[in-house]
Design an enzyme around this catalytic site. Structure first.
Site, mmCIF file in Angstrom:
data_model
loop_
_atom_site.group_PDB
_atom_site.id
_atom_site.type_symbol
_atom_site.label_atom_id
_atom_site.label_comp_id
_atom_site.label_asym_id
_atom_site.label_seq_id
_atom_site.Cartn_x
_atom_site.Cartn_y
_atom_site.Cartn_z
ATOM 1 N N PHE A 125 0.814 -1.228 0.000
ATOM 2 C CA PHE A 125 0.000 0.000 0.000
ATOM 3 C C PHE A 125 0.839 1.267 0.000
ATOM 4 O O PHE A 125 0.359 2.336 -0.380
ATOM 5 C CB PHE A 125 -0.947 0.009 1.221
ATOM 6 C CG PHE A 125 -0.282 0.444 2.499
ATOM 7 C CD1 PHE A 125 -0.114 1.797 2.791
ATOM 8 C CD2 PHE A 125 0.183 -0.492 3.419
ATOM 9 C CE1 PHE A 125 0.502 2.209 3.974
ATOM 10 C CE2 PHE A 125 0.807 -0.086 4.590
ATOM 11 C CZ PHE A 125 0.972 1.269 4.868
ATOM 12 N N SER B 79 5.349 -6.935 3.461
ATOM 13 C CA SER B 79 5.936 -7.230 4.767
ATOM 14 C C SER B 79 6.752 -8.541 4.701
ATOM 15 O O SER B 79 6.522 -9.379 3.824
ATOM 16 C CB SER B 79 4.828 -7.338 5.807
ATOM 17 O OG SER B 79 3.907 -8.323 5.394
ATOM 18 N N CYS C 269 9.401 2.039 3.300
ATOM 19 C CA CYS C 269 10.305 0.930 3.632
ATOM 20 C C CYS C 269 11.719 1.438 3.858
ATOM 21 O O CYS C 269 12.554 0.732 4.404
ATOM 22 C CB CYS C 269 10.301 -0.091 2.513
ATOM 23 S SG CYS C 269 10.912 0.602 0.984
HETATM 24 P P1 NAD Z 1 1.545 -6.567 3.063
HETATM 25 O O1 NAD Z 1 2.588 -7.615 3.204
HETATM 26 O O2 NAD Z 1 0.410 -6.569 4.029
HETATM 27 O O3 NAD Z 1 0.877 -6.616 1.609
HETATM 28 C C1 NAD Z 1 1.652 -6.632 0.443
HETATM 29 C C2 NAD Z 1 0.871 -7.327 -0.665
HETATM 30 O O4 NAD Z 1 0.623 -8.678 -0.264
HETATM 31 C C3 NAD Z 1 -0.493 -6.693 -0.937
HETATM 32 O O5 NAD Z 1 -0.703 -6.688 -2.332
HETATM 33 C C4 NAD Z 1 -1.466 -7.611 -0.212
HETATM 34 O O6 NAD Z 1 -2.732 -7.666 -0.827
HETATM 35 C C5 NAD Z 1 -0.769 -8.961 -0.291
HETATM 36 N N1 NAD Z 1 -1.068 -9.820 0.875
HETATM 37 C C6 NAD Z 1 -1.433 -9.420 2.120
HETATM 38 N N2 NAD Z 1 -1.613 -10.494 2.908
HETATM 39 C C7 NAD Z 1 -1.342 -11.583 2.155
HETATM 40 C C8 NAD Z 1 -1.340 -12.989 2.423
HETATM 41 N N3 NAD Z 1 -1.659 -13.484 3.638
HETATM 42 N N4 NAD Z 1 -1.008 -13.818 1.422
HETATM 43 C C9 NAD Z 1 -0.682 -13.342 0.203
HETATM 44 N N5 NAD Z 1 -0.668 -12.023 -0.099
HETATM 45 C C10 NAD Z 1 -0.997 -11.154 0.866
HETATM 46 O O7 NAD Z 1 2.308 -5.151 3.084
HETATM 47 P P2 NAD Z 1 1.672 -3.709 3.142
HETATM 48 O O8 NAD Z 1 1.137 -3.488 4.524
HETATM 49 O O9 NAD Z 1 0.794 -3.478 1.993
HETATM 50 O O10 NAD Z 1 2.991 -2.816 2.909
HETATM 51 C C11 NAD Z 1 3.875 -2.476 3.937
HETATM 52 C C12 NAD Z 1 5.029 -3.436 4.000
HETATM 53 O O11 NAD Z 1 5.733 -3.461 2.767
HETATM 54 C C13 NAD Z 1 6.062 -3.021 5.041
HETATM 55 O O12 NAD Z 1 6.502 -4.175 5.700
HETATM 56 C C14 NAD Z 1 7.173 -2.411 4.209
HETATM 57 O O13 NAD Z 1 8.444 -2.442 4.801
HETATM 58 C C15 NAD Z 1 7.119 -3.277 2.995
HETATM 59 N N6 NAD Z 1 7.762 -2.630 1.872
HETATM 60 C C16 NAD Z 1 8.998 -3.053 1.528
HETATM 61 C C17 NAD Z 1 9.671 -2.459 0.485
HETATM 62 C C18 NAD Z 1 11.034 -2.911 0.095
HETATM 63 O O14 NAD Z 1 11.542 -2.409 -0.893
HETATM 64 N N7 NAD Z 1 11.676 -3.812 0.790
HETATM 65 C C19 NAD Z 1 9.054 -1.423 -0.228
HETATM 66 C C20 NAD Z 1 7.780 -1.016 0.143
HETATM 67 C C21 NAD Z 1 7.141 -1.638 1.204
#
Ligand code: NAD
Length: 499
Positions: free
Chosen positions: A152, A229, A284
């Protein structure tokens, strides 16, 4: 109050006209109102998007480099001209302030510009006469249907870490953006269509775990780029590779800013506030832990506190410095860490719950928060909070600071602040983190370098964009060629060697 807008999939060059079994609420975080209802894809919708992408692949992979780059350049022009519109959609669903949202789109555009140079990036090698009248050359070819699953916090930039390169290299794409802020992806889908991209090359399916699981197991999906995440990144990596796919899964972070005693503390305080509270800490690459090498902590904390007092938290459309958090649940989760930090013995210097936001009282507000005397075992340090909470840790030496950073299971970004070139050079060499800033708090690499962390911040071998991105979205082939003439005749069953 207006009715929530329906937000649906983009498949085969047009909006999906089916009926969704499940929908999700999309909020305006600055008002707390439900602004949209997003269709959550069932496996059948994912299958339809993958089928569209598969159907479009043969034509797109065979489109000339000239044709492909023309579309890329056109997309670049359209997105550049309509940047503000995409930014407004991001602010409306994510909450980040407008200027920050424009910055996000601009950083995404850099990758589009990088991908416009794909003819150069795809050039192979050629060796003439490796054996008598025999030449060898290498080529890189697209993979097929690739899936992008994004978080997000950067609804435009993170998908753009991947899709410009994937498309330029001749692949077709199914993007599954975050269901929390799905609209930016659809604006970009329309822009691709306007740029002349053939239908089916770029598709968007909205959804949650059900959609992700179908993409991970779908036999026609060749590669998966995931950002989110750490637990989900690990799951996506393990599941996707088990199904034979190439996977790059970028995970969570806990980024440290090491401050050496010789640093200019005014500049450090500016950087800590910008990197800690920009986008309400939902980056992130946000700095969440300042590791102060004594005796600087007291003075630095005073300077950070002064600056926090000048920040305006409020509706991102009103010129504030910091917006709301993305959902009420996330805001409450982040706020719960404030009690946990106090219970664990950290000193709460600024309490963001007391903020007076310039916005609707029903918005998801939490102001900048500052903790001092944070220790490595406290949950405010061990967990990725992903909110406007900055923790100061006090250590006695460079070595102790390095140990804190290297003991952390994440390794996305870090920064050192110092005027000592030798210390900075030592840090960049010794720190176990993928992206390092020297007096730069958020060291996000330019598009022609590759973005990615180490340890629990990335699962897979390949980082995003830059040459690593080009490699991820292509596979190599080496051709050994000769044009027969009589000198090549004769029977010889031996293993071929050069002559
Ligand atoms: P999230 O892990 O909740 O969701 C990411 C994606 O996974 C979304 O499209 C979501 O729909 C999907 N998802 C959620 N739960 C799932 C499940 N149980 N099984 C399969 N898919 C699932 O992350 P978020 O809250 O949207 O974003 C924030 C996180 O992203 C933070 O941890 C941040 O550090 C990380 N992030 C990392 C980077 C990087 O470059 N390392 C960049 C941006 C964000």
């Amino acid at each position: 109050m207006t009715d929530p807008t329906r937000i649906t999939h983009w498949i085969g060059g047009k909006s999906w006209d089916g009926e969704a079994e499940r929908v999700g609420d999309v909020y305006d975080p600055a008002t707390g109102a439900v602004s949209g209802r997003v269709d959550l894809a069932a496996p059948a919708e994912v299958d339809a998007a993958v089928a569209a992408a598969r159907g479009a692949f043969a034509e797109w992979r065979n489109a000339s480099l000239t044709k492909r780059t023309q579309v890329l350049f056109a997309f670049r022009e359209i997105l550049s001209a309509r940047k503000e519109e995409v930014a407004a959609a991001i602010t409306a669903e994510h909450g980040k302030v407008l200027s920050d949202a424009v910055g996000e789109v601009t950083r995404g555009l850099e990758v589009v510009e990088f991908a416009c140079g794909i003819p150069h990036l795809l050039k192979g090698g050629f060796s003439e006469g490796v054996s008598t009248n025999v030449d060898v050359y290498s080529i890189r070819q697209p993979l097929g249907v690739t899936a992008i699953i994004s978080p997000f916090n950067f609804p435009a930039m993170v998908p753009m870490w991947f899709f410009p390169v994937a498309i330029a290299a001749g692949n077709t794409v199914v993007l599954k953006p975050s269901e929390k802020d799905p609209s930016a992806a659809l604006l970009m889908a329309q822009m691709w269509a306007d740029a002349g991209l053939p239908d089916g090359v770029f598709n968007v399916v909205h959804g949650d775990k059900a959609a992700v699981d179908r993409l991970l197991e779908h036999p026609d999906v060749r590669a998966v780029s995931f950002v989110g995440s750490t637990p989900i990144a690990r799951y996506v990596y393990e599941t996707g590779t088990k199904h034979g796919k190439r996977v790059q899964a970028l995970g969570g972070a806990k980024n440290h800013m090491v401050v050496l005693p010789d640093a200019d503390l005014d500049l450090v305080a500016d950087a800590a506030v910008n990197a800690g509270f920009g986008s309400a800490g939902e980056r992130c690459m946000a700095i969440s832990a300042v590791v102060a090498v004594e005796p600087v902590a007291d003075e630095l904390i005073a300077k950070v506190k002064e600056r926090i007092a000048t920040l305006r938290t409020g509706d991102g459309r009103r010129g504030c410095d910091m917006g709301p958090l993305v959902t009420r649940a996330h805001r409450d989760k982040v706020a719960s860490y404030l009690d946990a930090g106090v219970a664990d013995g950290a000193e709460l210097i600024v309490d963001g719950r007391a903020v007076e936001a310039d916005g609707d009282p029903a918005g998801f507000w939490l102001g900048p928060t500052l903790f001092d005397k944070v220790e490595p075992q406290m949950s405010i340090y061990t967990d990725e909070i992903f909110g406007p909470v900055l923790c100061v840790m006090r250590v006695d030496s460079y070595d102790a600071a390095l140990q804190v950073v290297n003991n952390n299971p994440y390794g996305n970004g870090t920064a050192i602040f110092t005027n000592d070139g030798g210390a900075a050079r030592r840090y960049q060499n010794e720190v176990e983190v993928g992206m390092v800033g020297v007096n730069v708090p958020i060291p996000v690499p330019m598009a022609y370098y590759s973005f990615g962390g180490w340890k629990n911040s990335l699962f897979g071998d390949t980082h995003a964009h830059g040459t690593e991105g080009v490699h991820f979205f292509t596979r190599g082939k080496v051709v050994t060629s000769r044009w027969l003439d009589p000198s090549h005749g004769g029977i010889n069953l031996g293993f071929p060697t050069q002559t």
